[in-house]
Design a protein around this motif. Structure first.
Motif, short mmCIF file in Angstrom:
data_model
loop_
_atom_site.label_atom_id
_atom_site.label_comp_id
_atom_site.label_asym_id
_atom_site.label_seq_id
_atom_site.Cartn_x
_atom_site.Cartn_y
_atom_site.Cartn_z
N ALA A 55 0.83 -1.21 0.00
CA ALA A 55 0.00 0.00 0.00
C ALA A 55 0.86 1.25 0.00
CB ALA A 55 -0.94 -0.01 1.20
N SER A 56 2.10 1.13 -0.46
CA SER A 56 2.98 2.29 -0.55
C SER A 56 2.70 3.07 -1.83
CB SER A 56 4.45 1.84 -0.53
OG SER A 56 4.78 1.15 -1.73
N TYR A 57 3.11 4.34 -1.83
CA TYR A 57 2.99 5.14 -3.04
C TYR A 57 4.03 4.72 -4.08
CZ TYR A 57 0.00 8.43 -0.43
OH TYR A 57 -1.02 9.01 0.30
N GLU A 58 5.12 4.11 -3.63
CA GLU A 58 6.23 3.81 -4.54
C GLU A 58 6.19 2.41 -5.13
OE1 GLU A 58 7.51 6.93 -1.58
OE2 GLU A 58 6.60 4.92 -1.41
N TYR A 67 12.84 12.28 -10.77
CA TYR A 67 12.88 11.11 -11.65
C TYR A 67 13.46 9.87 -10.97
CZ TYR A 67 12.24 14.64 -15.37
OH TYR A 67 11.77 15.66 -16.16
N ALA A 68 14.40 10.05 -10.06
CA ALA A 68 15.06 8.91 -9.43
C ALA A 68 14.31 8.37 -8.22
CB ALA A 68 16.48 9.30 -9.01
N TRP A 69 13.22 9.02 -7.83
CA TRP A 69 12.53 8.63 -6.60
C TRP A 69 11.98 7.21 -6.63
CZ3 TRP A 69 11.73 11.32 -1.92
CH2 TRP A 69 10.84 10.71 -1.04
N PRO A 70 11.17 6.80 -7.61
CA PRO A 70 10.49 5.50 -7.50
C PRO A 70 11.43 4.32 -7.29
CG PRO A 70 9.52 6.79 -9.26
CD PRO A 70 10.76 7.52 -8.83
N GLY A 97 4.66 6.72 -8.52
CA GLY A 97 5.90 5.98 -8.36
C GLY A 97 5.94 4.85 -9.38
N ARG A 98 6.24 3.66 -8.89
CA ARG A 98 6.06 2.48 -9.76
C ARG A 98 4.56 2.22 -9.90
NH1 ARG A 98 9.75 0.70 -5.80
NH2 ARG A 98 11.85 0.21 -6.54
N ARG A 99 4.18 1.60 -11.02
CA ARG A 99 2.80 1.16 -11.19
C ARG A 99 2.81 -0.31 -11.59
NH1 ARG A 99 3.16 5.46 -14.25
NH2 ARG A 99 2.71 4.33 -16.16
N LEU A 100 2.01 -1.09 -10.91
CA LEU A 100 1.86 -2.51 -11.20
C LEU A 100 1.46 -2.72 -12.66
CD1 LEU A 100 1.49 -5.46 -9.99
CD2 LEU A 100 -0.90 -4.81 -9.62
N VAL A 101 1.90 -3.82 -13.25
CA VAL A 101 1.40 -4.26 -14.56
C VAL A 101 0.83 -5.66 -14.37
CG1 VAL A 101 1.94 -4.80 -16.96
CG2 VAL A 101 3.11 -2.89 -15.82
N SER A 102 -0.49 -5.76 -14.40
CA SER A 102 -1.14 -7.04 -14.14
C SER A 102 -1.92 -7.50 -15.36
CB SER A 102 -2.07 -6.90 -12.93
OG SER A 102 -3.21 -6.14 -13.26
#
Length: 663
Positions: A164-167, A305-308, A372-377
């Motif tokens: 449940a993180s933003y990243e 840009y480097a955060w995620p 941040g990152r986004r899941l790919v499902s």
């Protein structure tokens, strides 16, 4: 010991803080006394989605634990974003509506009240909170997570986990597919993804970007990228900007904006140059939550840009850079002697709210990680979902906010500074979010939920990424997690019919049955489904600075352009069709009517017999309006140009349509 200085130019009650408050995103913590924790459901991330997933799982009889990166729960809802971007407020239901009811109002509550409400939810549900436990490792056996370990040496073992993180840190360590940045439009057949040269939150007056005005060899002012910005629709790794959502007050006891320890005035030379052109103030000034506004504001464009995918040390550097930039920005506004007095006077009437964020002296403790990152499902939410052109059949809740991306880069176009990446396009109605978008592919992980960094394209995430929606998805995740445990099945195999039944029983809204109208909801016309030759505004040749909008309807395509009711006579939009054959054609125009529109918009039509000129009244409209019938030659010799000379209001340029007259 902190030194306080009285700033004589400010009201005597207002204290100017010299030196930034002690504010950190990450710092090491000692090893914990307890080395292992067992639970049914382990939620990593103290965001609203994480809180509500743990609460819902506990309400359904499961032992749930909440593992939190820092010292607070509630994410951005308790970290400054208390204006709450609801979209359609009447589409918010279930546990999210329960939160809004208990906090006392739908918008504008205090961050401290939000956190107290989240803590009350957790206490009532008997959910233990493990503060300052930062993820280190994920242990998987086959396609299931067995445990996670935090930096302070605690191992959490559970049947079901949630990121449940933003990243998206947990699912990344679990080897689950994800994406960072903007996809190209071609990836999901979208129109609003990738590079977008629009004019929302931009420089409304052309501004020189060079250290020596007019001299490219002198170099660029701070904050402007000299890289090739890319072409419209191209994908990249760039992110929409982050900022802090300051909580403003104009009360006598307000706190002055602190001067950061590493204050660098050169960072605001571009802003100073822009202010001297007398634009509208690019800053939100009102009581409560303050967001970015305008071309140069609180968004630290291009600095995230480097955060995620960065480690904790990298994120700490980025965090401190954002603190330094935004505190420096506010110090500059209120203290620099070159800021034009009409601006400085207005900003000096404001400060931070006494009593909010006391440990950091009024400054928000949470940076707004918009993406941040986004899941790919197995199901990726896309622009088509937001437009209700594609409907998820396994709805777990509704989203409704407009497709919202903040700027991603600040570049030079034709010798002037310009922000790129901001998109603000409405959705016609609240739309379902798919259950499959909050769980990974089963082959990658069978016991994980992702209610925040869910499977979504960049532009669709811009609509979904609202805190109430995260609560809604957290509720769905907690419900499904409990069912998966009871049925001893993977999260992907939870029967949707049973899940739907339980969500509805818990007052969740899964389908929109209300009107397709209201704020952020406009009629959209697909140019491919209209008879004739349609030339939409993205294909128009523009002269001057036009702004993109999607507030009013009807709209052909994704947006329309307006002239900002400025620079009359210096702007035009030319629509050039490619006629397959010579003949007689009817010419139609369309625009969203409004009381602020011009009644005398000049239109010039080039046709086979010469040039015809007319005016249109854009206060009236709402459908295709025939403005001309005449002969046109084959090819691209004909055109329609919308001009702004002498216009007595806003001028709109959306689309022009050419229909052959059958003989």
């Amino acid at each position: 010991m902190r030194t306080f200085l009285i700033l004589l130019l400010l009201p005597a009650t207002l204290v100017a803080q010299e030196g930034a408050p002690a504010l950190k995103h990450y710092y090491p913590v000692p090893e914990a006394a307890h080395k292992s924790v067992e639970a049914d459901v382990c939620v990593y991330g103290g965001t609203p989605g994480g809180v509500m997933m743990a609460v819902q799982a506990s309400r359904m009889g499961k032992k749930a634990v909440l593992v939190v990166f820092r010292k607070h729960v509630g994410g951005m809802t308790s970290g400054g974003l208390s204006a709450v971007d609801l979209g359609r407020g009447d589409s918010i239901a279930g546990i999210a509506q329960e939160f809004l009811t208990r906090v006392g109002k739908q918008r504008g509550f205090k961050p401290s009240d939000a956190e107290k409400t989240f803590l009350a939810f957790l206490k009532e549900a008997n959910v233990p909170i493990y503060f300052e436990h930062r993820l280190k490792d994920v242990k998987k056996v086959g396609n299931r997570i067995e445990s996670i370990t935090t930096e302070n040496g605690v191992t959490f073992t559970a049947k079901i986990f949630a990121d449940a993180s933003y990243e998206g840190d947990l699912f990344a360590k679990a080897g689950v597919s994800f994406h960072v940045g903007r996809e190209a439009n071609s990836v999901y057949d979208e129109t609003l993804n990738g590079v977008q040269f629009r004019n929302e939150h931009n420089f409304v007056i052309p501004t020189d970007p060079y250290k020596i005005p007019g001299d490219p060899k002198s170099g660029l002012l701070w904050g402007i990228s000299g890289e090739n910005p890319g072409k419209t629709g191209e994908g990249d790794k760039k992110l929409q900007a982050y900022n802090f959502r300051m909580f403003f007050s104009n009360a006598p006891d307000r706190l002055a904006f602190p001067k950061p320890k590493n204050y660098d005035r050169t960072k605001y030379e571009l802003l100073l140059r822009y202010l001297k052109l007398n634009p509208p103030i690019p800053l939100q000034l009102h009581v409560g939550d303050s967001n970015n506004q305008g071309g140069f504001s609180t968004d630290h464009i291009g600095a995230n840009y480097a955060w995620p995918e960065g480690d904790y040390a990298t994120r700490e550097k980025i965090f401190q850079d954002h603190v330094n930039y935004q505190q420096g920005l506010m110090w500059f506004w209120t203290n620099d002697p070159e800021v034009p007095p009409q601006y400085q006077k207005r900003v000096r009437e404001w400060g931070l709210t006494k009593g909010e964020f006391p440990e950091t002296e009024g400054w928000p403790h949470e940076i707004y990680v918009r993406e941040g990152r986004r899941l790919v499902s197995d199901y990726v939410m896309t622009e088509q979902n937001c437009r209700s052109q594609r409907v998820a059949e396994d709805s777990v809740g509704l989203a409704s906010y407009n497709m919202d991306s903040h700027n991603c880069q600040r570049v030079v176009i034709d010798g002037k500074v310009r922000n790129e990446g901001d998109v603000q396009i409405g959705c016609p109605k609240p739309y379902p979010v798919s259950y499959r978008s909050i769980v990974p592919k089963e082959s990658e992980c069978a016991n994980l939920f992702v209610p925040v960094s869910l499977s979504s394209s960049h532009i669709a995430y811009g609509s979904i990424r609202m805190e109430p929606v995260f609560m809604i998805l957290g509720q769905a995740s907690g419900t499904a997690a409990s069912m998966a445990i009871d049925m001893n099945v993977s999260v992907q195999k939870v029967p949707y019919a049973k899940l739907k039944e339980k969500l509805l029983a818990d007052k969740q809204m899964l389908e929109w049955k209300g009107p397709v109208s209201g704020t952020g909801n406009v009629k959209l016309i697909d140019p491919k489904k209209v008879d004739g030759i349609v030339v939409d505004n993205p294909q128009a040749k523009l002269v001057g600075e036009w702004a993109s909008s999607g507030v009013n309807g009807p709209i052909v395509g994704t947006d329309y352009l307006h002239d900002g009711n400025m620079g009359q006579g210096k702007k035009s939009a030319t629509f050039t069709p490619n006629f397959p054959a010579a003949g007689t054609y009817e010419v139609y125009m369309i625009w969203p009517p409004n009381a602020n529109r011009a009644t005398n918009v000049p239109v010039e039509i080039v046709h086979a017999d010469g040039v015809s000129r007319l005016t249109v009244n854009q206060k009236q409209g709402g459908d295709w309006k025939k403005v001309f019938t005449g002969s046109f030659t084959a090819g691209t010799a004909g055109s329609v140009t919308i001009r702004t000379e002498g216009a007595n209001g806003f001028v709109i340029a959306d689309a022009v349509r050419f229909v052959a007259v059958k003989r």
